[in-house]
Write a protein that holds these residues in place. Structure first.
Motif, short mmCIF file in Angstrom:
data_model
loop_
_atom_site.label_atom_id
_atom_site.label_comp_id
_atom_site.label_asym_id
_atom_site.label_seq_id
_atom_site.Cartn_x
_atom_site.Cartn_y
_atom_site.Cartn_z
N ARG A 1 36.22 55.82 53.78
CA ARG A 1 37.13 56.04 54.91
C ARG A 1 38.59 55.93 54.53
O ARG A 1 39.47 56.07 55.39
CB ARG A 1 36.78 55.08 56.06
CG ARG A 1 35.40 55.33 56.62
CD ARG A 1 35.09 54.44 57.80
NE ARG A 1 35.94 54.73 58.95
CZ ARG A 1 35.83 54.13 60.13
NH1 ARG A 1 34.90 53.18 60.30
NH2 ARG A 1 36.64 54.42 61.13
N MET B 1 35.06 65.33 67.52
CA MET B 1 35.28 64.93 66.13
C MET B 1 36.47 63.99 66.06
O MET B 1 37.55 64.30 66.58
CB MET B 1 35.53 66.16 65.26
CG MET B 1 34.37 67.14 65.23
SD MET B 1 32.92 66.47 64.39
CE MET B 1 33.47 66.52 62.71
N GLN B 2 36.28 62.85 65.42
CA GLN B 2 37.38 61.91 65.28
C GLN B 2 38.46 62.46 64.35
O GLN B 2 38.15 63.10 63.35
CB GLN B 2 36.88 60.58 64.73
CG GLN B 2 36.06 59.75 65.70
CD GLN B 2 35.66 58.42 65.08
OE1 GLN B 2 35.06 58.39 64.01
NE2 GLN B 2 35.99 57.33 65.75
N GLU C 1 40.36 74.26 69.43
CA GLU C 1 40.20 74.62 68.02
C GLU C 1 41.48 74.38 67.23
O GLU C 1 41.43 74.03 66.03
CB GLU C 1 39.75 76.08 67.88
CG GLU C 1 40.66 77.11 68.51
CD GLU C 1 40.30 77.43 69.96
OE1 GLU C 1 40.62 78.55 70.40
OE2 GLU C 1 39.68 76.57 70.63
N ALA D 1 38.70 58.52 61.99
CA ALA D 1 37.60 58.51 61.03
C ALA D 1 38.00 58.04 59.66
O ALA D 1 37.21 57.40 58.95
CB ALA D 1 36.99 59.91 60.93
N ARG E 1 42.12 67.29 61.99
CA ARG E 1 41.00 66.96 61.10
C ARG E 1 40.69 68.05 60.06
O ARG E 1 40.70 67.79 58.86
CB ARG E 1 39.73 66.68 61.91
CG ARG E 1 38.57 66.26 61.02
CD ARG E 1 37.34 65.86 61.81
NE ARG E 1 36.27 65.47 60.92
CZ ARG E 1 35.74 64.26 60.83
NH1 ARG E 1 36.20 63.28 61.59
NH2 ARG E 1 34.75 64.00 60.00
N ALA E 2 40.43 69.27 60.52
CA ALA E 2 39.90 70.30 59.62
C ALA E 2 40.86 70.66 58.50
O ALA E 2 40.43 70.91 57.37
CB ALA E 2 39.53 71.55 60.42
N THR F 1 35.24 68.86 52.56
CA THR F 1 34.12 69.66 53.04
C THR F 1 33.74 70.67 51.97
O THR F 1 34.55 71.05 51.12
CB THR F 1 34.50 70.41 54.33
OG1 THR F 1 35.68 71.20 54.08
CG2 THR F 1 34.78 69.45 55.46
N ASP G 1 41.66 70.61 66.67
CA ASP G 1 40.73 70.18 65.64
C ASP G 1 41.26 70.49 64.25
O ASP G 1 41.12 69.69 63.33
CB ASP G 1 39.37 70.88 65.85
CG ASP G 1 38.35 70.43 64.82
OD1 ASP G 1 37.99 69.24 64.82
OD2 ASP G 1 37.93 71.27 64.00
N GLU H 1 40.78 68.05 55.75
CA GLU H 1 39.50 68.16 55.04
C GLU H 1 39.54 69.32 54.06
O GLU H 1 39.06 69.21 52.91
CB GLU H 1 38.36 68.37 56.04
CG GLU H 1 38.04 67.15 56.89
CD GLU H 1 36.91 67.41 57.85
OE1 GLU H 1 36.10 66.49 58.09
OE2 GLU H 1 36.82 68.54 58.39
#
Length: 390
Positions: free
Chosen positions: A158, A1-2, A372, A117, A379-380, A389, A375, A383
């Motif tokens: 983006r 994942m970017q 994890e 991303a 990213r997560a 998300t 990430d 989000e």
């Protein structure tokens, strides 16, 4: 994942300042010397202190023949600004910077070079938050938000601009927060330091906190975005050291965090989210310990017995987020800070940016770290904070 950059920037175009000189005279910012090596945002009434160049230094690393030098695990070194090709580019001012910095529609080109991303965008002109004239502050921030919306919208999902919220005028702040939320902004910025006469725990801000909490609209405080400070509260410039100022930039946000964490704002508005942007994070875990110790000491000194209120660590975990760049100490203390409370940012196109080698820097900074956790931080978490998300 970017990865997604939780902290990137714009370089403001002239539209941000349209109509301000006509309304506010020499106290208003405007673009002067466009297309030359003196191209800048200038506030005439402030003299030399009112000049801010319009540059995107990290973008210089994309020039023909450029070699990016850096230490393992760190952002690129600062370019030699006397290099002939750099001098040639800089002589063009705003016209010479990369198209992806000037034009939101072209920004994905720069993102693809860096392997990311998306980006969340903060201002480049930090003076946006420090006008003494509140009418000017509100007008300039409205102009900025309208321009930022158009710039971000051009990138096809983006780019996510963070709106400027004029919190020094609480009524105007609530109105603007509602306006930009309806426009689709997912969060906003307030000064990283409060006005000395009205710290953030002052009840006058309660309507702003309530509006942001209800709208699920995170409020970010970026390094350098200080509120106007009257002369009697300013540090003597002769006593300042640029290296020391850079290394201890977290001092300003620590004072602000005391206002929000210790003096009840976060407890009163438990669903309000705050972002501590570009102060990095290697200091956070130890500082929270010191705050808790300080509370215990003060209660004992004042004969109040043991402190039984919310623990600073718990408040932080519930409501505060920090952005980091090449901050290995923060990564190594992530479980103390909160893996869910850290977000990575590239800082593009500022000089501290990891562009155009962010993925390499991240590989090195996150060496031996569980995937994890990487990430979440890259990213997560961003989000989740901004609702990208379901």
């Amino acid at each position: 994942m970017q990865p997604i950059s939780a902290d990137s920037h714009v370089v403001e175009a002239s539209d941000v300042f349209t109509g301000l000189p006509e309304r506010f005279g020499d106290d208003a910012p405007r673009i002067m010397y466009a297309g030359t090596d003196k191209d800048a945002i200038i506030i005439p009434s402030k003299g030399a202190a009112g000049v801010r160049r319009r540059i995107g230094i990290a973008g210089l690393r994309g020039r023909d023949g450029a070699e990016v030098e850096r230490r393992t695990g760190y952002k690129p070194n600062v370019d030699d600004m006397s290099d002939g090709e750099i001098v040639k580019i800089m002589s063009q001012g705003y016209d010479g910077i990369r198209e992806g910095i000037k034009n939101g529609a072209e920004r994905p080109v720069d993102q693809d070079i860096d392997g990311i991303a998306a980006e969340f965008l903060y201002p480049g002109f930090f003076g946006l938050f420090s006008f003494e004239n509140l009418e000017l502050l509100v007008a300039c921030q409205k102009n900025y938000n309208d321009w930022l919306h158009d710039y971000s919208s051009a990138a096809g999902g983006r780019l996510f601009g963070l709106a400027a919220i004029p919190i020094q005028d609480p009524d105007a702040a609530v109105e603007e927060l509602h306006r930009v939320a309806k426009m689709g902004f997912k969060g906003g910025c307030i000064p990283c330091t409060s006005p000395p006469e009205h710290p953030y725990h002052d009840d006058i801000y309660d309507p702003v906190w309530a509006a942001a909490e209800e709208a699920r609209f995170p409020l970010a405080m970026h390094v350098g975005t200080n509120a106007y400070t009257p002369k009697e509260f300013r540090q003597n410039r002769a006593l300042r050291d640029p290296v020391g100022d850079y290394a201890q930039s977290q001092i300003s946000i620590q004072r602000t965090l005391v206002e929000l964490i210790v003096h009840g704002v976060a407890t009163k508005f438990p669903n309000l989210q705050f972002v501590v942007a570009e102060f990095n994070g290697g200091w956070i875990a130890h500082w929270l310990d010191r705050i808790e110790q300080g509370l215990q000491r003060e209660y004992s000194f004042r004969g109040k017995g043991a402190y039984t209120g919310e623990k600073p660590h718990d408040i932080w975990a519930r409501q505060f987020w920090a952005t980091i760049e090449d901050d290995r100490p923060a990564i190594l203390t992530r479980e103390l800070i909160g893996v869910d409370n850290l977000m990575w940012g590239s800082d593009y196109p500022h000089v501290d940016s990891t562009w155009p080698c962010s993925l390499n820097v991240l590989d090195e900074v996150f060496a031996d770290i569980p995937p994890e956790d990487r990430d979440k931080i890259t990213r997560a978490n961003v989000e989740r904070l901004y609702g990208l998300t379901n």
